[in-house]
Design a protein around this motif. Structure first.
Motif: not given
Length: 298
Positions: A86-110
Motif C-alpha cells: 500500500d502507498f498513501f500519498y498525502f496531497s491536499s484539497v488545494k491540489a484541485t481547487a483554491d476556491i470552491i463554489d458549493g461542495v468539493l468532492d473527488e470528481n471536481h476538475y483540478s
C-alpha cells in the motif's frame, strides 16, 4: 503491520505514528533528506513529507516542485519495484481547487493556482499515470485544514486574538469551512490500513460538519470561558488593510484573510461510504475545543 512514514517528525507524522503504534502497528520513520532505502519487509508507506503552503508567499516556486513532486516520484518508483502493498500519498484539497463554489468532492476538475497546489497535483498525476500491479493499492489523500493539540497556524492566531480580549473584526464575512481534526485523520488511516478490500483512489478527508469563522471565534471563547466580541467592519476596509499587509509583511495579509473568511466545504462522503461508516468519531466542535484548550497550557 509494518508501516513506513515519511515526514514522521511533523505534526501529522508524530500524531499518526503514536496512533498506529497504539493500534499495534510497527512504525518506521523514513527521512528523505539524504540517502535512503525502503525496508523491504514493510506492508505500507504513508508519504507525509512535503513543503507546506507558505501563507507569507516568501518561498521559491521551484522548491515546491522539488519537494512535493520530485521526491514523491522517487519514492513511488521505489514502491512499485518493491513488495510493499500500500502507498498513501498525502496531497491536499488545494491540489484541485483554491476556491470552491458549493461542495468539493473527488470528481471536481483540478485547476490549482498556487505553486503549492500545482506541485501536489503534478505528483498526483504522476502516481495515477503509472500502471499499478494487481497486488498493490494507491491511496491519494486530500485533507483540508488539519488541526489538533500542538498544531500552530491560523487557529493559534485566532486563539491569541481572543485570549488578549481583542474583538474579532471580520464578523461581516459570512462563510462555511471544513476542518479536519487530527484524531479523525488517525482514525481514517487506521481503518484504511485494516480494510483489505478498500479500492485504490482519491479520497477527501474532512470532519463531518462545517463551521463558520464567526462560529469558530465563539468556540474559542467558549473554550476560554469568555464572551465573544464580534465586530462587523466594512469588508472593503478590511480588504484594503490586508492589501497593505501584503506589502508590509503584516500578520493580516490577503492570503491569510482568504483563509479566515472564504467558504471551503469539503465532502468526506466517499471515504465514509468506502469504509462503511456513518460518521467520524469526533465532531468539528469537539475537535476544535480540544485543540484550543491545548493552547492554554503553553
Amino acid at each position: 503491520m509494518n508501516v513506513i512514514i515519511t515526514g514522521a517528525t511533523g505534526f501529522v507524522g508524530q500524531n499518526l505514528s503514536k496512533y498506529l503504534q497504539s493500534q499495534y502497528h510497527d512504525v518506521q520513520a523514513l527521512s528523505l533528506r539524504n540517502s535512503w532505502a525502503l525496508n523491504k519487509n514493510s506492508d505500507a508507506i504513508i508519504h507525509l513529507a512535503g513543503k507546506a503552503h507558505d501563507t507569507a508567499n516568501t518561498s521559491a516556486e521551484e522548491e515546491y516542485f522539488k519537494v512535493n513532486r520530485d521526491l514523491t516520484i522517487q519514492l513511488y518508483d521505489e514502491f512499485l519495484n518493491s513488495d510493499i502493498k500500500d502507498f498513501f500519498y498525502f496531497s491536499s484539497v488545494k491540489a484541485t481547487a483554491d476556491i470552491i463554489d458549493g461542495v468539493l468532492d473527488e470528481n471536481h476538475y483540478s485547476n490549482p493556482k498556487t505553486p503549492y497546489g500545482k506541485s501536489k497535483l503534478e505528483a498526483e498525476n504522476y502516481l495515477l499515470s503509472k500502471k499499478l500491479p494487481e497486488n498493490k493499492r494507491l491511496f491519494i489523500i486530500r485533507p483540508c485544514m488539519i488541526h489538533g493539540p500542538g498544531n500552530k497556524g491560523n487557529l493559534n492566531l485566532l486563539y491569541k486574538i481572543v485570549e488578549k480580549g481583542i474583538p474579532w473584526p471580520l464578523a461581516g464575512f459570512e462563510n462555511k469551512r471544513s476542518f479536519l481534526n487530527i484524531d479523525n485523520l488517525n482514525f481514517l488511516i487506521g481503518q484504511m490500513l485494516s480494510k483489505k478490500d478498500l479500492p485504490s483512489g482519491i479520497y477527501n478527508f474532512a470532519d463531518d460538519n462545517t463551521i463558520s469563522t464567526n462560529e469558530l471565534i465563539s468556540t474559542v471563547n467558549k473554550a476560554l470561558g469568555k464572551k465573544a466580541k464580534l465586530w462587523t467592519i466594512s469588508k472593503n476596509l478590511i480588504e484594503k488593510v490586508a492589501g497593505f499587509g501584503d506589502k508590509l509583511h503584516l500578520p493580516l495579509n490577503s492570503e491569510r484573510l482568504k483563509k479566515l473568511t472564504e467558504s471551503y466545504i469539503v465532502s468526506n462522503q466517499k471515504i465514509k461510504s468506502a469504509l462503511e461508516i456513518d460518521k467520524l468519531p469526533f465532531s468539528v466542535e469537539e475537535g476544535l475545543i480540544k485543540t484550543i484548550k491545548s493552547f492554554k497550557t503553553k
